[in-house]
Design an enzyme around this catalytic site. Structure first.
Site, mmCIF file in Angstrom:
data_model
loop_
_atom_site.group_PDB
_atom_site.id
_atom_site.type_symbol
_atom_site.label_atom_id
_atom_site.label_comp_id
_atom_site.label_asym_id
_atom_site.label_seq_id
_atom_site.Cartn_x
_atom_site.Cartn_y
_atom_site.Cartn_z
ATOM 1 N NE ARG A 136 16.928 -18.075 -19.221
ATOM 2 C CZ ARG A 136 17.585 -16.929 -19.380
ATOM 3 N NH1 ARG A 136 17.049 -15.932 -20.064
ATOM 4 N NH2 ARG A 136 18.800 -16.778 -18.901
ATOM 5 C CG ASP A 137 20.329 -16.618 -22.409
ATOM 6 O OD1 ASP A 137 19.874 -15.719 -23.134
ATOM 7 O OD2 ASP A 137 21.286 -16.442 -21.641
ATOM 8 C CG HIS B 240 25.103 -16.431 -18.347
ATOM 9 N ND1 HIS B 240 23.998 -17.242 -18.311
ATOM 10 C CD2 HIS B 240 24.922 -15.628 -19.430
ATOM 11 C CE1 HIS B 240 23.189 -16.944 -19.321
ATOM 12 N NE2 HIS B 240 23.731 -15.958 -20.006
ATOM 13 C CG HIS C 289 25.693 -13.460 -23.857
ATOM 14 N ND1 HIS C 289 24.549 -13.342 -24.601
ATOM 15 C CD2 HIS C 289 25.308 -13.998 -22.681
ATOM 16 C CE1 HIS C 289 23.521 -13.792 -23.899
ATOM 17 N NE2 HIS C 289 23.944 -14.193 -22.726
ATOM 18 C CB CYS D 187 17.680 -10.032 -30.835
ATOM 19 S SG CYS D 187 16.302 -9.559 -31.860
ATOM 20 C CG ASN E 84 24.025 -17.684 -23.640
ATOM 21 O OD1 ASN E 84 23.007 -17.419 -24.250
ATOM 22 N ND2 ASN E 84 24.171 -17.422 -22.370
HETATM 23 ZN ZN ZN Z 1 22.669 -15.163 -21.562
#
Ligand code: ZN
Length: 318
Positions: free
Chosen positions: A21-22, A213, A215, A246, A255
């Site tokens: 997903r991420d 969560h 990064h 990106c 992440n």
């Molecule tokens: Zn994330």
């Protein structure tokens, strides 16, 4: 870790894989549905039991995940593997219910500016969407997790006060949401901000389950995990190979890497239930799928006790 000397079972830590997903949401090309599903299946086979597999946001907004329903249908679902999906509103919640997710993840940013940029809504409006999702989910056997984006800093507003995080958490609590994910969306968390937020939420909402969560944008993702572990947090979100960020924005790394996290946890005496070697195999497969090198480190160096043939290693001078 050698368990010979410890009679007590190792404390369990839940690792939620968010890479499909991420990570995949920001890949420049569409990854075929069957490939996505095969990666999720391989992660589950490696022992991962919690995955934020996809997202039911508008297919126009995130075309890379437009196949959410089909992907979940292709997966080899099993009762002990918990599948979550990101859900932005009532429409997404209905689609997610139809696809049989175990958990819907709602998200609101603790920063007004980031929320406007990311979701094109005020925080108040986004909380209204969460209420709609909760209404759709009501009466169905599905959990809701409330994610707080930019919980440790915002690229537009800078420091995010703990009160701004608490405002969102309070709203989640009023809607009956009892599990959180504190998102370090752009990698701004540092140890003091992590402990400040976790302690403040615990004091106000002792029953809330907290997942972290992080990064690894500035290289302190796993240091922040250690802070969470010291505070007793036992749920972390990460992406295979460190997928995410990106590819067109230099430095916007993804992440915390799942294999690096599992390596740290297992070597620190926690039980993740995940097979590190199998996980490294999946990370290498993901590199082939996306066609570039991932930032994960353990996937390159191997497990700590990986041994080399002495004669096969060339000697370096100095
Ligand atoms: Zn994330």
């Amino acid at each position: 870790m050698d368990d010979t000397y410890t009679a007590a079972p190792r404390p369990k830590v839940a690792v939620t894989e968010v890479g499909t997903r991420d990570g995949f949401q920001s890949e420049p090309t569409f990854i075929p549905t069957a490939t996505k599903a095969a990666i999720v299946d391989a992660l589950i086979a490696a022992g991962v039991r919690s995955l934020e597999a996809t997202s039911f946001v508008s297919p126009r907004a995130v075309p890379q995940l437009a196949d959410a329903h089909e992907m979940l249908a292709v997966l080899q679902r099993r009762a002990d593997a918990h599948i979550a999906a990101l859900v932005p509103n009532a429409r997404g919640a209905e689609r997610a219910l139809g696809a049989g997710v175990d958990e819907m993840v709602c998200f609101v940013s603790a920063s007004e500016t980031h929320n406007a940029k990311n979701l094109n809504a005020t925080i108040e409006q986004s909380l209204g969407h969460v209420a709609e999702v909760a209404a759709v989910a009501s009466g169905h056997p599905v959990a809701i997790r409330g994610a707080v984006a930019c919980a440790f800093g915002c690229p537009f507003e800078g420091e995010v006060p703990v009160d701004a995080v608490l405002r969102i958490v309070d709203a989640y609590a009023r809607l009956g949401v009892d599990r959180l994910s504190l998102g370090d969306t752009t990698g701004m968390a540092v140890p003091p901000t992590v402990s400040r937020a976790v302690l403040a939420i615990r004091e106000r909402h002792p029953g809330m389950r907290i997942a972290l969560h992080f990064h690894n944008t500035r290289g302190v993702g796993l240091a922040n995990v250690m802070v969470g572990l010291d505070l007793g947090v036992r749920e972390y979100e990460s992406s295979i190979g460190g997928l995410g960020g990106c590819p067109f924005a230099p430095g916007a790394t993804g992440n915390v890497c799942t294999e690096d996290l599992v390596y740290l946890l297992e070597e620190s005496g926690f039980d993740t239930g995940i097979d590190l070697d199998a996980l490294i195999g999946v990370a290498k497969r993901v590199e082939q799928v996306i066609g570039r090198t991932l930032p994960g480190q353990v996937m390159k160096a191997g497990p700590r006790l990986r041994r080399y043939e002495a004669d096969a290693v060339r000697r370096a001078v100095g």
